[in-house]
Design an enzyme around this catalytic site. Sequence first.
Site, short mmCIF file in Angstrom:
data_model
loop_
_atom_site.label_atom_id
_atom_site.label_comp_id
_atom_site.label_asym_id
_atom_site.label_seq_id
_atom_site.Cartn_x
_atom_site.Cartn_y
_atom_site.Cartn_z
N ASP A 1 0.84 -1.19 0.00
CA ASP A 1 0.00 0.00 0.00
C ASP A 1 0.88 1.25 0.00
O ASP A 1 2.01 1.24 0.51
CB ASP A 1 -0.90 0.03 1.24
N ARG A 2 0.34 2.32 -0.52
CA ARG A 2 1.09 3.57 -0.60
C ARG A 2 1.62 4.00 0.77
O ARG A 2 2.76 4.47 0.88
CB ARG A 2 0.18 4.67 -1.18
#
Length: 318
Positions: A146-147
Amino acid sequence: MMISPSLKQSPVTMLTISEVRAGQRIDNFLHTYFKGIPKSHVYRLLRTGQVRINKGRIKPSYRLTVGDVLRLPPVYEKPLNPKACRCHHKKVLTNAILYEDAFLLIINKPAGLPVHGGSGIHGGVIENLRLLYPNAPYLELVHRLDRDTSGCLMIAKKSSMLRRLHELLRKGDIHKQYFALVQGHWSSRLCRLELPLKKNINQSGERIVRVSNEGKSAITQFSIEQYLSTMTLLRIQPLTGRTHQIRVHTAHKGHPIAGDNKYGDETFNQQMRHHSLKRLFLHASKLEFDLPEINYHMTVHAPLPEALQQVLNRVNKR
């Protein structure tokens, strides 16, 4: 329709797949080939049949084979600015390299940097690495983070390595370890969760993952690293690789991860901001796998980022 002058239209292209690209999913290939269009548009091209293989429609999960004839439609792309990307990310990514050889690159991905570009994101990890390695014929993400998650991220430098690692991922033979700071005191008896997960899209178009009997199998193992006042630092091993798996499993048991603005508790997140937590407290700390057929054995560690360690120090002092 008005077209921005910064956009460039590509021509219709016919490609014959070679051994270098064989085994790769078509959606991943398109993300690489069309560097300046959103991820959502790539899937629209597949859904509407504008991308074809051997004159037929295919699903995003289709894997390319040697000799496939691929039709790519004209699209409008926003070219990446190599100078801007290099200036902003060169030092960060260079300092983030944990391991590198002729087959594999492993970096300690910083939080806040997406693994690939998309709508509103002008260049992620993979796009910037390709700019930093202009002579590398092949660089592909092995998996994703995930970012807002930091830590170990693998990038294959050979298609043969990508295929081998994807096979290990499918079998669950790549061992991953994460650290997460969660709300409340986690029960020492809660060592394993088997809760199926299903992706949903809400009215605003945001992707949300929920525990659902209609979802795909998701298994996570937990051990307690440390109790801190009203929190627990967990050592976590996901045995499957579902989207947002750790975040959803912990939140479902009433222990959301600190700094999680999607699945977390806003009051808890506000308290953690007083401890100077400015991101999701989730870090991929270790990767381990074996490929005995080529005598390749890998164990790599990514130390906890200094910003997260400082949060733990502040919580301990209080």
